[in-house]
Design a protein around this motif. Sequence first.
Motif, PDB file in Angstrom:
ATOM      1  N   ASN A  58       0.779  -1.081   0.018  1.00 38.75           N
ATOM      2  CA  ASN A  58       0.061   0.112  -0.049  1.00 38.75           C
ATOM      3  C   ASN A  58       0.859   1.199   0.189  1.00 38.75           C
ATOM      4  O   ASN A  58       1.432   1.408   0.880  1.00 38.75           O
ATOM      5  N   GLU A  60       0.345   4.586  -0.239  1.00 42.12           N
ATOM      6  CA  GLU A  60       0.032   5.619   0.947  1.00 42.12           C
ATOM      7  C   GLU A  60       0.327   5.348   2.266  1.00 42.12           C
ATOM      8  O   GLU A  60       0.887   6.261   3.069  1.00 42.12           O
ATOM      9  N   GLY A  65       2.701   8.850  -1.396  1.00 40.51           N
ATOM     10  CA  GLY A  65       1.064   9.496  -1.662  1.00 40.51           C
ATOM     11  C   GLY A  65       0.951  10.231  -3.044  1.00 40.51           C
ATOM     12  O   GLY A  65       0.050  10.228  -3.331  1.00 40.51           O
ATOM     13  N   THR A  67       1.356   9.621  -7.300  1.00 40.39           N
ATOM     14  CA  THR A  67       1.659   8.803  -8.381  1.00 40.39           C
ATOM     15  C   THR A  67       1.681   9.875  -9.392  1.00 40.39           C
ATOM     16  O   THR A  67       0.705  10.627  -9.900  1.00 40.39           O
ATOM     17  N   ALA A 141      -1.650  12.085 -10.734  1.00 43.92           N
ATOM     18  CA  ALA A 141      -2.830  11.449 -10.628  1.00 43.92           C
ATOM     19  C   ALA A 141      -3.511  12.050  -9.198  1.00 43.92           C
ATOM     20  O   ALA A 141      -3.153  12.207  -8.136  1.00 43.92           O
ATOM     21  N   MET A 142      -5.082  12.429  -9.705  1.00 45.50           N
ATOM     22  CA  MET A 142      -5.769  13.091  -8.494  1.00 45.50           C
ATOM     23  C   MET A 142      -6.283  11.894  -7.714  1.00 45.50           C
ATOM     24  O   MET A 142      -6.471  11.938  -6.518  1.00 45.50           O
ATOM     25  N   SER A 143      -6.587  10.905  -8.586  1.00 44.24           N
ATOM     26  CA  SER A 143      -7.073   9.561  -7.615  1.00 44.24           C
ATOM     27  C   SER A 143      -6.622   8.360  -8.815  1.00 44.24           C
ATOM     28  O   SER A 143      -6.464   8.594  -9.682  1.00 44.24           O
ATOM     29  N   LYS A 144      -6.734   7.206  -7.937  1.00 45.61           N
ATOM     30  CA  LYS A 144      -6.529   5.865  -8.580  1.00 45.61           C
ATOM     31  C   LYS A 144      -7.823   5.259  -8.931  1.00 45.61           C
ATOM     32  O   LYS A 144      -8.412   4.494  -7.778  1.00 45.61           O
ATOM     33  N   ALA A 145      -8.322   5.352 -10.030  1.00 48.20           N
ATOM     34  CA  ALA A 145      -9.570   4.468 -10.219  1.00 48.20           C
ATOM     35  C   ALA A 145      -9.271   3.001 -10.292  1.00 48.20           C
ATOM     36  O   ALA A 145     -10.049   2.153 -10.124  1.00 48.20           O
ATOM     37  N   LYS A 146      -8.111   2.712 -10.982  1.00 43.24           N
ATOM     38  CA  LYS A 146      -7.762   1.091 -11.074  1.00 43.24           C
ATOM     39  C   LYS A 146      -6.379   1.042 -11.005  1.00 43.24           C
ATOM     40  O   LYS A 146      -5.857   1.652 -11.900  1.00 43.24           O
TER      41      LYS A 146
END
Length: 153
Positions: A58, A60, A65, A67, A141-146
């Motif tokens: 993981n 994070e 934090g 990507t 990357a703002m968030s990780k969708a996959k």
Amino acid sequence: MFEVDNFDFQILRAIQKDARIPQSELGEVVNLSTAAVNRRLKKLKENGVIKQYTALLNQESLGFGLTIITNIEVESEQIHELDATRRDFENCPYVQQCYYVTGEWDFVLIFAVKSMDQYNDLTRELFFQKPNVKRFKTLVAMSKAKVGLELAL
């Protein structure tokens, strides 16, 4: 080329989800004996179908934090220049993935870093100080969708 049959695909699907599954349990899942599963796993590894067994950490929780996806255009595509540039990217422990690609860009890198300051230091080391890097573009990357490397077997 090594032939992968239906039992092998079943085994590969199961170990992609959990590489630590006991071989006896894997045998029950695919309806083979533990010995047969062991032989198949050994052959899959020997023939390069299974590259390695690893743990997915993981990011994070370990402080990585950010990507960052970076597109790189090189100055020269002479093979020795490309190979040297690729080696620089491969040798950087913060580069998780490195792709030599077609199109406008020559390489795409995926970084896992702790901070923007750390990434800035890496850009100096990997891009600004290397004569073969012409330009680069950074995407955060703002968030990780996959996220994953599983194959759709």
